[in-house]
Design a protein around this motif. Structure first.
Motif, PDB file in Angstrom:
ATOM      1  N   ASP A 148      57.276 -18.423  89.137  1.00  0.00           N
ATOM      2  CA  ASP A 148      57.829 -19.150  90.330  1.00  0.00           C
ATOM      3  C   ASP A 148      59.257 -18.386  90.905  1.00  0.00           C
ATOM      4  N   TRP A 149      60.179 -18.145  89.858  1.00  0.00           N
ATOM      5  CA  TRP A 149      61.303 -17.252  90.012  1.00  0.00           C
ATOM      6  C   TRP A 149      60.786 -16.044  90.712  1.00  0.00           C
ATOM      7  N   LYS A 150      59.935 -15.363  89.957  1.00  0.00           N
ATOM      8  CA  LYS A 150      59.485 -14.177  90.313  1.00  0.00           C
ATOM      9  C   LYS A 150      58.899 -14.170  91.948  1.00  0.00           C
ATOM     10  N   ASP A 151      58.204 -15.124  92.289  1.00  0.00           N
ATOM     11  CA  ASP A 151      57.731 -15.302  93.698  1.00  0.00           C
ATOM     12  C   ASP A 151      58.886 -15.709  94.392  1.00  0.00           C
ATOM     13  N   GLU A 152      59.807 -16.296  94.146  1.00  0.00           N
ATOM     14  CA  GLU A 152      61.049 -16.695  95.155  1.00  0.00           C
ATOM     15  C   GLU A 152      61.717 -15.346  95.439  1.00  0.00           C
ATOM     16  N   ASN A 153      61.893 -14.726  94.359  1.00  0.00           N
ATOM     17  CA  ASN A 153      62.557 -13.490  94.640  1.00  0.00           C
ATOM     18  C   ASN A 153      61.693 -12.138  94.967  1.00  0.00           C
ATOM     19  N   LYS A 154      60.314 -12.601  95.730  1.00  0.00           N
ATOM     20  CA  LYS A 154      59.580 -11.496  96.095  1.00  0.00           C
ATOM     21  C   LYS A 154      59.584 -10.531  95.290  1.00  0.00           C
ATOM     22  N   LEU A 155      59.379 -10.567  93.866  1.00  0.00           N
ATOM     23  CA  LEU A 155      59.173  -9.403  93.178  1.00  0.00           C
ATOM     24  C   LEU A 155      57.437  -9.170  92.912  1.00  0.00           C
ATOM     25  N   PRO A 156      56.966  -8.195  93.331  1.00  0.00           N
ATOM     26  CA  PRO A 156      55.691  -8.104  93.234  1.00  0.00           C
ATOM     27  C   PRO A 156      55.254  -7.408  92.008  1.00  0.00           C
ATOM     28  N   GLY A 157      54.010  -7.768  91.520  1.00  0.00           N
ATOM     29  CA  GLY A 157      53.435  -7.050  90.258  1.00  0.00           C
ATOM     30  C   GLY A 157      53.213  -8.198  89.181  1.00  0.00           C
ATOM     31  N   ALA A 158      52.588  -7.949  88.228  1.00  0.00           N
ATOM     32  CA  ALA A 158      52.227  -8.666  87.038  1.00  0.00           C
ATOM     33  C   ALA A 158      53.647  -8.962  86.281  1.00  0.00           C
ATOM     34  N   MET A 159      53.461 -10.129  85.553  1.00  0.00           N
ATOM     35  CA  MET A 159      54.587 -10.755  84.999  1.00  0.00           C
ATOM     36  C   MET A 159      55.123  -9.637  83.901  1.00  0.00           C
ATOM     37  N   CYS A 160      54.130  -8.999  83.196  1.00  0.00           N
ATOM     38  CA  CYS A 160      54.680  -8.312  82.195  1.00  0.00           C
ATOM     39  C   CYS A 160      55.341  -6.990  82.627  1.00  0.00           C
ATOM     40  N   ASP A 161      55.201  -6.552  83.958  1.00  0.00           N
ATOM     41  CA  ASP A 161      55.657  -5.458  84.514  1.00  0.00           C
ATOM     42  C   ASP A 161      57.117  -5.802  85.056  1.00  0.00           C
TER      43      ASP A 161
END
Length: 131
Positions: free
Chosen positions: A31-44
């Motif tokens: 959710d944090w990754k999406d809110e910060n608009k960070l594309p890619g897989a979690m591991c990347d």
């Protein structure tokens, strides 16, 4: 995210954070990754040290920057420390309260990061009985 309630259901790695803000259920890092608009897989995304550090600092409400000697601080943080070191306690506390009030607002990720960095510095400079 869709797998937030069932850790591991979407495959590993699943990263969650638990603190007073998130409560027993915790918060899914996706959710944090999406809110910060960070594309890619979690591991990347979280495999990059700077991203993981930003996540830990924001979700942990902390910073690697040490105001007493500048260790772990960037130039911008060092300038901020120089500006606020030696100011009267009531001014530091007032600024800390003002910035904390802004933390819940919507802002771009880089502005949110700078806000968190300033809050972390001021917490170190504020009188301990004021916190």
């Amino acid at each position: 995210g869709e797998y937030a309630v069932s850790p591991g259901a979407g495959g590993w790695p699943t990263i969650r954070v638990y603190n007073k803000k998130t409560g027993y259920e915790g918060a899914f890092a996706g959710d944090w990754k999406d809110e910060n608009k960070l594309p890619g897989a979690m591991c990347d995304v979280f495999g990059k040290e700077e991203t993981m550090q930003a996540y830990v600092e924001e979700m942990g409400d902390t910073s690697l920057c040490k105001a007493s000697d500048g260790a772990g601080c960037g130039d911008k943080e060092k300038d901020f420390i120089a500006k606020w070191t030696g100011k009267p306690a009531e001014e530091v506390t007032a600024q800390l309260t003002r910035l904390q009030g802004m933390a819940a607002g919507k802002m771009k990720p880089e502005l949110k990061k700078w806000l968190s960095q300033r809050i972390a510095v001021l917490k170190q400079l504020a009188p301990k009985d004021e916190l």
